[in-house]
Design a protein around this motif. Sequence first.
Motif, PDB file in Angstrom:
ATOM      1  N   GLU A  88      19.539 -12.614  30.728  1.00 36.60           N
ATOM      2  CA  GLU A  88      18.332 -13.219  30.137  1.00 36.60           C
ATOM      3  C   GLU A  88      18.631 -13.930  28.829  1.00 36.60           C
ATOM      4  O   GLU A  88      17.780 -14.655  28.298  1.00 36.60           O
ATOM      5  CB  GLU A  88      17.229 -12.172  29.950  1.00 36.60           C
ATOM      6  CG  GLU A  88      17.537 -11.101  28.927  1.00 36.60           C
ATOM      7  CD  GLU A  88      18.269  -9.862  29.494  1.00 36.60           C
ATOM      8  OE1 GLU A  88      18.188  -8.805  28.873  1.00 36.60           O
ATOM      9  OE2 GLU A  88      18.897  -9.969  30.561  1.00 36.60           O
ATOM     10  N   PHE A  89      19.831 -13.755  28.266  1.00 38.36           N
ATOM     11  CA  PHE A  89      20.174 -14.392  26.992  1.00 38.36           C
ATOM     12  C   PHE A  89      21.085 -15.604  27.149  1.00 38.36           C
ATOM     13  O   PHE A  89      21.618 -16.098  26.191  1.00 38.36           O
ATOM     14  CB  PHE A  89      20.795 -13.357  26.037  1.00 38.36           C
ATOM     15  CG  PHE A  89      19.809 -12.322  25.622  1.00 38.36           C
ATOM     16  CD1 PHE A  89      18.899 -12.580  24.618  1.00 38.36           C
ATOM     17  CD2 PHE A  89      19.770 -11.094  26.260  1.00 38.36           C
ATOM     18  CE1 PHE A  89      17.955 -11.631  24.251  1.00 38.36           C
ATOM     19  CE2 PHE A  89      18.842 -10.137  25.903  1.00 38.36           C
ATOM     20  CZ  PHE A  89      17.923 -10.403  24.893  1.00 38.36           C
ATOM     21  N   LYS A  90      21.269 -16.059  28.387  1.00 43.84           N
ATOM     22  CA  LYS A  90      22.099 -17.249  28.611  1.00 43.84           C
ATOM     23  C   LYS A  90      21.459 -18.383  27.947  1.00 43.84           C
ATOM     24  O   LYS A  90      21.579 -19.210  27.370  1.00 43.84           O
ATOM     25  CB  LYS A  90      22.248 -17.543  30.102  1.00 43.84           C
ATOM     26  CG  LYS A  90      23.334 -16.745  30.715  1.00 43.84           C
ATOM     27  CD  LYS A  90      23.574 -17.256  32.116  1.00 43.84           C
ATOM     28  CE  LYS A  90      24.921 -16.750  32.572  1.00 43.84           C
ATOM     29  NZ  LYS A  90      25.292 -17.161  33.858  1.00 43.84           N
ATOM     30  N   LEU A 101      23.322 -10.956  17.500  1.00 44.98           N
ATOM     31  CA  LEU A 101      22.605 -10.347  18.619  1.00 44.98           C
ATOM     32  C   LEU A 101      21.147 -10.073  18.247  1.00 44.98           C
ATOM     33  O   LEU A 101      20.237 -10.319  19.054  1.00 44.98           O
ATOM     34  CB  LEU A 101      23.298  -9.051  19.060  1.00 44.98           C
ATOM     35  CG  LEU A 101      24.644  -9.208  19.763  1.00 44.98           C
ATOM     36  CD1 LEU A 101      25.293  -7.845  19.971  1.00 44.98           C
ATOM     37  CD2 LEU A 101      24.501  -9.950  21.087  1.00 44.98           C
ATOM     38  N   VAL A 135      18.297  -9.450  21.071  1.00 43.91           N
ATOM     39  CA  VAL A 135      18.924  -8.398  21.877  1.00 43.91           C
ATOM     40  C   VAL A 135      18.545  -7.038  21.295  1.00 43.91           C
ATOM     41  O   VAL A 135      18.659  -6.820  20.084  1.00 43.91           O
ATOM     42  CB  VAL A 135      20.466  -8.575  21.906  1.00 43.91           C
ATOM     43  CG1 VAL A 135      21.139  -7.425  22.635  1.00 43.91           C
ATOM     44  CG2 VAL A 135      20.831  -9.910  22.536  1.00 43.91           C
ATOM     45  N   VAL A 195      25.525  -8.232  27.375  1.00 44.50           N
ATOM     46  CA  VAL A 195      24.374  -8.788  26.656  1.00 44.50           C
ATOM     47  C   VAL A 195      23.215  -9.002  27.615  1.00 44.50           C
ATOM     48  O   VAL A 195      22.068  -8.749  27.281  1.00 44.50           O
ATOM     49  CB  VAL A 195      24.754 -10.091  25.917  1.00 44.50           C
ATOM     50  CG1 VAL A 195      23.531 -10.757  25.304  1.00 44.50           C
ATOM     51  CG2 VAL A 195      25.798  -9.797  24.839  1.00 44.50           C
ATOM     52  N   GLY A 214      24.312 -20.876  23.256  1.00 45.35           N
ATOM     53  CA  GLY A 214      23.577 -19.630  23.154  1.00 45.35           C
ATOM     54  C   GLY A 214      24.479 -18.492  22.703  1.00 45.35           C
ATOM     55  O   GLY A 214      25.696 -18.653  22.539  1.00 45.35           O
ATOM     56  N   ALA A 237      19.160 -13.178  18.278  1.00 43.27           N
ATOM     57  CA  ALA A 237      18.902 -13.638  19.648  1.00 43.27           C
ATOM     58  C   ALA A 237      17.870 -12.775  20.356  1.00 43.27           C
ATOM     59  O   ALA A 237      17.469 -13.080  21.481  1.00 43.27           O
ATOM     60  CB  ALA A 237      20.205 -13.645  20.443  1.00 43.27           C
TER      61      ALA A 237
END
Length: 182
Positions: free
Chosen positions: A180-182, A133, A138, A177, A77, A136
């Motif tokens: 929640e983006f793991k 980012l 973000v 970051v 990720g 993803a």
Amino acid sequence: MAEGTKREQILAAAQALILRQGLRATTMEAIAAEAQVAKPTLYKYFGDKREVFEAIVTGLAVRLHADFSDALDGNGGIIDRLAEALTVKYREIDRVLAGSPHADELYGEQERSMAPQLRRADAATADRVVEELTAAGVKDAGRLTELLLAAAFGVGRKAASPAEIGPAMRVLVERLVGPEFK
């Protein structure tokens, strides 16, 4: 000896000398002696010590950006890849400067010189982070990238050992970051 090889020989000798005795104490005469070339040969490639230093920094910046990009293109990720990319970059900087009593001088000098090629490499790194980012999902990727890269510079610069860099970069990226983006 081929032209490129001679230039690389000069740069390798200059880097070793600068790391050993510092930029201020390094002269063109000393670089020529370390590289085992005549002064006119040295001046054929570089007009002054500043050009030599900028060539060293630019070469390092190109390698760092390539290694950073390779790590960012890896598996996992965004947090895993970004933490790894920052770790790779700052471990390499630490490796290059390892043991030099002049690391602080060289960091400061690199910041002052900021050759156009170095600025482009830094901008390309920032662009890649923004791109990753954004992909993803973000929010506010541009501002977050500025913060991440500035904080990573501080972490890399202040790490007590290369072993500390990876875990510190991981925490930095996770916190900035977001989980929640793991």
